[in-house]
Scaffold this motif. Structure first.
Motif, PDB file in Angstrom:
ATOM      1  N   TYR A 188       0.851  -1.184   0.000  1.00 24.64           N
ATOM      2  CA  TYR A 188       0.000   0.000   0.000  1.00 24.64           C
ATOM      3  C   TYR A 188       0.890   1.239   0.000  1.00 24.64           C
ATOM      4  CZ  TYR A 188       1.050  -0.024   5.028  1.00 24.64           C
ATOM      5  OH  TYR A 188       1.700  -0.045   6.242  1.00 24.64           O
ATOM      6  N   ALA A 189       0.330   2.335  -0.485  1.00 27.45           N
ATOM      7  CA  ALA A 189       1.020   3.629  -0.444  1.00 27.45           C
ATOM      8  C   ALA A 189       0.449   4.417   0.732  1.00 27.45           C
ATOM      9  CB  ALA A 189       0.810   4.395  -1.746  1.00 27.45           C
ATOM     10  N   ARG A 190       1.321   4.929   1.578  1.00 28.77           N
ATOM     11  CA  ARG A 190       0.876   5.650   2.780  1.00 28.77           C
ATOM     12  C   ARG A 190       1.113   7.147   2.580  1.00 28.77           C
ATOM     13  NH1 ARG A 190       3.250   6.613   8.136  1.00 28.77           N
ATOM     14  NH2 ARG A 190       1.604   6.575   9.721  1.00 28.77           N
ATOM     15  N   VAL A 191       0.038   7.915   2.647  1.00 32.70           N
ATOM     16  CA  VAL A 191       0.113   9.354   2.426  1.00 32.70           C
ATOM     17  C   VAL A 191      -0.630  10.079   3.533  1.00 32.70           C
ATOM     18  CG1 VAL A 191       0.311   9.112  -0.078  1.00 32.70           C
ATOM     19  CG2 VAL A 191      -1.936   9.338   0.972  1.00 32.70           C
ATOM     20  N   CYS A 192      -0.222  11.296   3.781  1.00 29.75           N
ATOM     21  CA  CYS A 192      -0.908  12.152   4.743  1.00 29.75           C
ATOM     22  C   CYS A 192      -1.729  13.163   3.958  1.00 29.75           C
ATOM     23  CB  CYS A 192       0.095  12.873   5.652  1.00 29.75           C
ATOM     24  SG  CYS A 192      -0.668  13.868   6.964  1.00 29.75           S
ATOM     25  N   VAL A 193      -3.007  13.231   4.254  1.00 31.50           N
ATOM     26  CA  VAL A 193      -3.894  14.147   3.546  1.00 31.50           C
ATOM     27  C   VAL A 193      -4.634  15.012   4.558  1.00 31.50           C
ATOM     28  CG1 VAL A 193      -4.208  12.568   1.601  1.00 31.50           C
ATOM     29  CG2 VAL A 193      -5.815  12.517   3.514  1.00 31.50           C
ATOM     30  N   GLU A 194      -5.068  16.163   4.112  1.00 33.67           N
ATOM     31  CA  GLU A 194      -5.841  17.063   4.957  1.00 33.67           C
ATOM     32  C   GLU A 194      -7.311  16.889   4.608  1.00 33.67           C
ATOM     33  OE1 GLU A 194      -4.837  21.429   6.422  1.00 33.67           O
ATOM     34  OE2 GLU A 194      -5.783  21.472   4.442  1.00 33.67           O
ATOM     35  N   ILE A 195      -8.073  16.262   5.511  1.00 34.47           N
ATOM     36  CA  ILE A 195      -9.489  16.031   5.249  1.00 34.47           C
ATOM     37  C   ILE A 195     -10.306  17.218   5.732  1.00 34.47           C
ATOM     38  CG2 ILE A 195      -9.239  13.537   5.346  1.00 34.47           C
ATOM     39  CD1 ILE A 195     -10.454  13.616   8.154  1.00 34.47           C
ATOM     40  N   ASP A 196     -11.496  17.339   5.198  1.00 37.06           N
ATOM     41  CA  ASP A 196     -12.366  18.485   5.474  1.00 37.06           C
ATOM     42  C   ASP A 196     -13.659  17.983   6.113  1.00 37.06           C
ATOM     43  OD1 ASP A 196     -14.142  20.722   5.270  1.00 37.06           O
ATOM     44  OD2 ASP A 196     -12.908  21.520   3.655  1.00 37.06           O
ATOM     45  N   ALA A 197     -14.036  18.592   7.232  1.00 40.40           N
ATOM     46  CA  ALA A 197     -15.248  18.173   7.934  1.00 40.40           C
ATOM     47  C   ALA A 197     -16.502  18.433   7.116  1.00 40.40           C
ATOM     48  CB  ALA A 197     -15.351  18.895   9.281  1.00 40.40           C
ATOM     49  N   LEU A 198     -16.413  19.322   6.129  1.00 36.41           N
ATOM     50  CA  LEU A 198     -17.561  19.628   5.283  1.00 36.41           C
ATOM     51  C   LEU A 198     -17.732  18.631   4.153  1.00 36.41           C
ATOM     52  CD1 LEU A 198     -17.081  23.507   5.000  1.00 36.41           C
ATOM     53  CD2 LEU A 198     -18.641  22.275   6.511  1.00 36.41           C
ATOM     54  N   LYS A 199     -16.748  17.767   3.962  1.00 39.32           N
ATOM     55  CA  LYS A 199     -16.766  16.820   2.852  1.00 39.32           C
ATOM     56  C   LYS A 199     -16.912  15.385   3.365  1.00 39.32           C
ATOM     57  CE  LYS A 199     -15.789  20.241   0.027  1.00 39.32           C
ATOM     58  NZ  LYS A 199     -16.757  20.785  -0.945  1.00 39.32           N
ATOM     59  N   THR A 200     -17.575  14.563   2.606  1.00 33.94           N
ATOM     60  CA  THR A 200     -17.721  13.150   2.935  1.00 33.94           C
ATOM     61  C   THR A 200     -16.409  12.428   2.668  1.00 33.94           C
ATOM     62  OG1 THR A 200     -20.074  13.214   2.342  1.00 33.94           O
ATOM     63  CG2 THR A 200     -19.018  11.042   2.463  1.00 33.94           C
ATOM     64  N   LEU A 201     -16.007  11.570   3.591  1.00 34.04           N
ATOM     65  CA  LEU A 201     -14.771  10.818   3.400  1.00 34.04           C
ATOM     66  C   LEU A 201     -14.912   9.853   2.229  1.00 34.04           C
ATOM     67  CD1 LEU A 201     -13.591   9.896   7.020  1.00 34.04           C
ATOM     68  CD2 LEU A 201     -12.665  11.630   5.483  1.00 34.04           C
ATOM     69  N   VAL A 202     -13.923   9.882   1.350  1.00 37.96           N
ATOM     70  CA  VAL A 202     -13.897   8.975   0.205  1.00 37.96           C
ATOM     71  C   VAL A 202     -13.119   7.724   0.596  1.00 37.96           C
ATOM     72  CG1 VAL A 202     -13.162   8.685  -2.186  1.00 37.96           C
ATOM     73  CG2 VAL A 202     -14.008  10.905  -1.403  1.00 37.96           C
ATOM     74  N   LYS A 203     -13.772   6.581   0.542  1.00 37.56           N
ATOM     75  CA  LYS A 203     -13.122   5.332   0.941  1.00 37.56           C
ATOM     76  C   LYS A 203     -12.831   4.420  -0.251  1.00 37.56           C
ATOM     77  CE  LYS A 203     -15.005   5.396   5.613  1.00 37.56           C
ATOM     78  NZ  LYS A 203     -15.723   4.640   6.677  1.00 37.56           N
ATOM     79  N   GLU A 204     -13.393   4.759  -1.385  1.00 40.25           N
ATOM     80  CA  GLU A 204     -13.123   3.989  -2.600  1.00 40.25           C
ATOM     81  C   GLU A 204     -13.378   4.876  -3.809  1.00 40.25           C
ATOM     82  OE1 GLU A 204     -14.161  -0.389  -2.954  1.00 40.25           O
ATOM     83  OE2 GLU A 204     -15.508   0.438  -4.483  1.00 40.25           O
ATOM     84  N   TYR A 205     -12.489   4.812  -4.779  1.00 40.92           N
ATOM     85  CA  TYR A 205     -12.646   5.619  -5.975  1.00 40.92           C
ATOM     86  C   TYR A 205     -11.898   4.972  -7.130  1.00 40.92           C
ATOM     87  CZ  TYR A 205      -8.056   7.434  -4.510  1.00 40.92           C
ATOM     88  OH  TYR A 205      -6.738   7.557  -4.110  1.00 40.92           O
ATOM     89  N   ASP A 206     -12.074   5.516  -8.311  1.00 43.68           N
ATOM     90  CA  ASP A 206     -11.483   4.931  -9.514  1.00 43.68           C
ATOM     91  C   ASP A 206     -10.324   5.763 -10.028  1.00 43.68           C
ATOM     92  OD1 ASP A 206     -13.287   2.804  -9.584  1.00 43.68           O
ATOM     93  OD2 ASP A 206     -14.776   3.971 -10.705  1.00 43.68           O
ATOM     94  N   LEU A 207      -9.328   5.092 -10.516  1.00 45.25           N
ATOM     95  CA  LEU A 207      -8.180   5.708 -11.180  1.00 45.25           C
ATOM     96  C   LEU A 207      -8.274   5.372 -12.658  1.00 45.25           C
ATOM     97  CD1 LEU A 207      -5.312   6.966 -11.359  1.00 45.25           C
ATOM     98  CD2 LEU A 207      -4.425   4.706 -10.759  1.00 45.25           C
ATOM     99  N   ARG A 208      -8.343   6.386 -13.500  1.00 43.37           N
ATOM    100  CA  ARG A 208      -8.422   6.154 -14.943  1.00 43.37           C
ATOM    101  C   ARG A 208      -7.035   6.249 -15.550  1.00 43.37           C
ATOM    102  NH1 ARG A 208     -11.991  10.174 -18.451  1.00 43.37           N
ATOM    103  NH2 ARG A 208     -10.209  11.524 -17.956  1.00 43.37           N
ATOM    104  N   CYS A 209      -6.616   5.185 -16.170  1.00 40.79           N
ATOM    105  CA  CYS A 209      -5.287   5.111 -16.779  1.00 40.79           C
ATOM    106  C   CYS A 209      -5.329   5.662 -18.199  1.00 40.79           C
ATOM    107  CB  CYS A 209      -4.803   3.658 -16.794  1.00 40.79           C
ATOM    108  SG  CYS A 209      -4.692   2.923 -15.143  1.00 40.79           S
ATOM    109  N   PRO A 210      -4.160   6.002 -18.774  1.00 46.72           N
ATOM    110  CA  PRO A 210      -4.120   6.565 -20.128  1.00 46.72           C
ATOM    111  C   PRO A 210      -4.745   5.665 -21.190  1.00 46.72           C
ATOM    112  CG  PRO A 210      -2.038   6.941 -19.013  1.00 46.72           C
ATOM    113  CD  PRO A 210      -2.836   6.045 -18.127  1.00 46.72           C
ATOM    114  N   ASN A 211      -4.722   4.334 -20.982  1.00 52.12           N
ATOM    115  CA  ASN A 211      -5.296   3.421 -21.970  1.00 52.12           C
ATOM    116  C   ASN A 211      -6.802   3.234 -21.796  1.00 52.12           C
ATOM    117  OD1 ASN A 211      -5.411   1.923 -19.650  1.00 52.12           O
ATOM    118  ND2 ASN A 211      -4.154   0.216 -20.394  1.00 52.12           N
TER     119      ASN A 211
END
Length: 276
Positions: A188-211
């Protein structure tokens, strides 16, 4: 007191200044002429002054607690006990609940920052790296930095630019840990992000590759602070929110005005957040 003594200051201050800074005790400051910009007096320190000042704080972490803050003696004692082996050299505090933890090297400060979320006396501690022009404001705890593990990230995106793009789906990426940056742990890649209380936490999303291929990325938050749906801030839950208490009080008092209720509510919230 004559003019020379007034300029010189007390003997105690002179001795401390001479011993700690090695400067002339009579006058160790100098005049830097200000300018007038748009009718306002302005000072513009040269770049070397800025860089010298940054050098003093480059190995410092800035932290504050989510929830009621701890007293300085408690924080100082705990910090020296848990971070003494990391080269902690000094703990300072500000009037509005921020603590500065200075280490003997940038590497030691980074090691502490990259560890899992820290707690003191069972209270979560938010840590950030000191940055120039940093202002000690909690923004009512609307934004909080937390560590996130990103799973299924393709190896071609394990770069600073790549991870910046991938992690931006969550919120604002701040930095990654050294193990991820060196690609020494690929589960896994471990990153530190700044989350916002006004926004819903994203727990799954899609990455679109060039192909055109879509890859699903899952996000595992190492720690999620308590959040209030009434105030839209971190630091307390909805059940103990001051606005809820106002609703309970005013429901039985039909003559109270909505304006008075709002003012009273704001006062309670300010008192609560001032203790964070």
């Amino acid at each position: 007191m004559n003019f020379l003594n007034a300029l010189k200051g007390s003997d105690v201050d002179d001795n401390k200044g001479r011993m700690s800074l090695g400067m002339n005790p009579v006058r160790n400051l100098h005049f830097a002429p200000p300018t007038i910009t748009n009718g306002r007096v302005t000072v513009a320190p040269p770049l070397d002054v800025f860089e010298d000042g940054c050098e003093l704080w480059k190995s410092t972490l800035v932290g504050h607690f989510v929830g009621q803050k701890l007293l300085y003696p408690v924080v100082n004692s705990i910090a020296k006990r848990i971070w003494g082996s990391y080269g902690l050299s000094e703990v300072l505090s500000s009037d509005n609940g921020f603590f500065l933890f200075t280490f003997d090297s940038v590497d030691h400060a980074t090691n502490v920052l990259e560890r899992a979320s820290w707690h003191m006396a069972n209270k979560p501690l938010v840590l950030k790296r000191w940055q120039p022009n940093m202002q000690f404001l909690k923004d009512d705890l609307v934004r909080v930095p937390i560590w996130v593990k990103l799973y299924n990230v393709p190896l071609e995106y394990w770069t600073v630019k790549g991870l910046s793009c991938v992690a931006s789906a969550i919120r604002v990426p701040l930095h990654t840990d050294l193990t991820t940056l060196l690609r020494k742990r690929l589960s896994y890649a471990r990153v530190c992000v700044e989350i916002d209380a006004l926004k819903t936490l994203v727990k799954e999303y899609d990455l679109r590759c060039p192909n055109g291929l879509f890859i699903t990325i899952s996000a595992d938050y190492e720690w999620i602070p308590s959040r209030c749906n009434n105030c839209n801030v971190f630091g307390h839950t909805t059940t103990i929110c001051a606005t809820s208490k106002v609703d309970d009080i005013t429901n039985g008092v039909p003559l109270i005005s909505s304006r008075l209720k709002a003012v009273y509510c704001k006062g309670l919230v300010d008192r609560l957040t001032s203790k964070v």
